[in-house]
Design a protein around this motif. Structure first.
Motif, PDB file in Angstrom:
ATOM      1  N   ARG A  29       1.924   8.901  64.753  1.00  0.00           N
ATOM      2  CA  ARG A  29       3.187   7.925  64.497  1.00  0.00           C
ATOM      3  C   ARG A  29       3.750   7.214  65.388  1.00  0.00           C
ATOM      4  O   ARG A  29       3.881   6.005  65.417  1.00  0.00           O
ATOM      5  CB  ARG A  29       4.442   9.187  63.802  1.00  0.00           C
ATOM      6  CG  ARG A  29       5.441   8.348  63.086  1.00  0.00           C
ATOM      7  CD  ARG A  29       6.522   9.445  62.769  1.00  0.00           C
ATOM      8  NE  ARG A  29       7.233  10.299  63.795  1.00  0.00           N
ATOM      9  CZ  ARG A  29       7.352  11.463  63.830  1.00  0.00           C
ATOM     10  NH1 ARG A  29       7.450  12.159  62.580  1.00  0.00           N
ATOM     11  NH2 ARG A  29       7.831  11.941  64.896  1.00  0.00           N
TER      12      ARG A  29
ATOM     13  N   ARG B 240      -0.134  14.597  63.828  1.00  0.00           N
ATOM     14  CA  ARG B 240       0.812  13.690  63.161  1.00  0.00           C
ATOM     15  C   ARG B 240       1.827  12.889  64.249  1.00  0.00           C
ATOM     16  O   ARG B 240       2.123  11.903  63.741  1.00  0.00           O
ATOM     17  CB  ARG B 240       1.307  14.474  61.988  1.00  0.00           C
ATOM     18  CG  ARG B 240       2.123  13.972  61.111  1.00  0.00           C
ATOM     19  CD  ARG B 240       2.081  14.615  59.827  1.00  0.00           C
ATOM     20  NE  ARG B 240       2.832  15.885  59.742  1.00  0.00           N
ATOM     21  CZ  ARG B 240       3.899  16.257  59.970  1.00  0.00           C
ATOM     22  NH1 ARG B 240       4.818  15.307  59.718  1.00  0.00           N
ATOM     23  NH2 ARG B 240       4.145  17.403  59.982  1.00  0.00           N
TER      24      ARG B 240
ATOM     25  N   THR C 101       6.935  20.705  58.476  1.00  0.00           N
ATOM     26  CA  THR C 101       6.223  19.578  57.677  1.00  0.00           C
ATOM     27  C   THR C 101       7.191  18.248  57.522  1.00  0.00           C
ATOM     28  O   THR C 101       6.878  17.371  56.743  1.00  0.00           O
ATOM     29  CB  THR C 101       6.214  20.009  56.176  1.00  0.00           C
ATOM     30  OG1 THR C 101       7.338  20.519  55.586  1.00  0.00           O
ATOM     31  CG2 THR C 101       4.846  21.094  56.203  1.00  0.00           C
ATOM     32  N   SER C 102       8.480  18.326  58.198  1.00  0.00           N
ATOM     33  CA  SER C 102       9.290  17.325  58.306  1.00  0.00           C
ATOM     34  C   SER C 102       8.709  15.974  58.814  1.00  0.00           C
ATOM     35  O   SER C 102       7.811  16.029  59.852  1.00  0.00           O
ATOM     36  CB  SER C 102      10.613  17.905  58.900  1.00  0.00           C
ATOM     37  OG  SER C 102      11.279  16.333  59.433  1.00  0.00           O
ATOM     38  N   GLU C 103       8.772  15.065  58.059  1.00  0.00           N
ATOM     39  CA  GLU C 103       8.330  13.715  58.704  1.00  0.00           C
ATOM     40  C   GLU C 103       9.181  13.285  59.728  1.00  0.00           C
ATOM     41  O   GLU C 103       8.671  12.410  60.734  1.00  0.00           O
ATOM     42  CB  GLU C 103       8.509  12.713  57.467  1.00  0.00           C
ATOM     43  CG  GLU C 103       7.499  12.756  56.289  1.00  0.00           C
ATOM     44  CD  GLU C 103       6.308  12.912  56.837  1.00  0.00           C
ATOM     45  OE1 GLU C 103       5.841  12.101  57.709  1.00  0.00           O
ATOM     46  OE2 GLU C 103       5.197  13.369  56.132  1.00  0.00           O
TER      47      GLU C 103
END
Length: 226
Positions: free
Chosen positions: A183, A179, A129-131
């Motif tokens: 990005r 995701r 879940t780290s951005e």
């Protein structure tokens, strides 16, 4: 519209073509083995030469094993991730550069990805879940899962102990990969305004996802809420 198939002689492809034509859609067939990089690149070259790129890309290919399948779990892990995660990753690597401005990309994932993530250890959840997680780091984690299963240590290493775990991990990977790619597109092709999303449906009645799949999904959801 281009519909990719593994075997043009099989009835399902022809049936899909007839159905779509009946709705007034113009359809092209092209062979694609999602687990074969050369096959992906052949499709890439065809799309560029014939259409000059892509307006919409839908990544829908996927497989799963039944929960009672006798195939050893390490084989299931290798085969499932090779197709569902690594195949989708390779498709994106080769075809995302072809997506035109204002284009749309949909990666078909699954709600099982969320269920599976919540069953991972806190340490793994933090990594996933780290951005800041990168595509390379995600690929290494997917490889680690396969190796941990082969070595019989995946439970000890924090991976879930659940039915359809290989399918769940592969779909979790697709959601996170989406995701990451969204990005990247926002950073590198901001002016092109390309929208990339992961679609995460629940159970769908298909030949692959029958009663076995919905039963396993409900069982895991009950475990989470207990």
């Amino acid at each position: 519209m281009v519909l990719t198939v593994r075997d043009q002689t099989r009835g399902r492809g022809r049936a899909a073509r007839q159905h779509l034509k009946a709705e007034g859609l113009s359809l092209h067939f092209h062979l694609l083995a999602i687990d074969n990089l050369q096959s992906i690149r052949t499709l890439r070259d065809f799309l560029w030469e014939e259409f000059g790129g892509l307006d919409v890309l839908v990544n829908n290919a996927g497989i799963t094993f039944k929960s009672d399948d006798p195939t050893p779990l390490h084989i299931q892990a290798e085969v499932t991730l090779k197709t569902n995660f690594f195949g989708t990753r390779d498709i994106c690597t080769e075809l995302l550069p072809l997506v035109k401005p204002q284009g749309r990309v949909v990666n078909v994932s699954s709600v099982m990805g969320f269920v599976t993530l919540k069953q991972c250890s806190p340490e793994l959840q933090q990594k996933f879940t780290s951005e800041a997680i990168t595509e390379e780091e995600l690929g290494m984690l997917m490889d680690k899962f396969v190796e941990d299963v082969k070595n019989g240590v995946h439970k000890k290493e924090g991976w879930p102990d659940m039915k359809l775990v290989t399918y769940g991990i592969s779909k979790m990977g697709i959601t996170i990969l989406s995701r990451i790619h969204a990005r990247k597109l926002s950073e590198q092709r901001r002016d092109d305004k390309i929208l990339l999303n992961a679609c995460c449906p629940g159970w769908v009645r298909t030949d692959m996802g029958g009663a076995d799949a919905i039963k396993a999904q409900k069982m895991e959801q009950r475990r989470l809420s207990a």
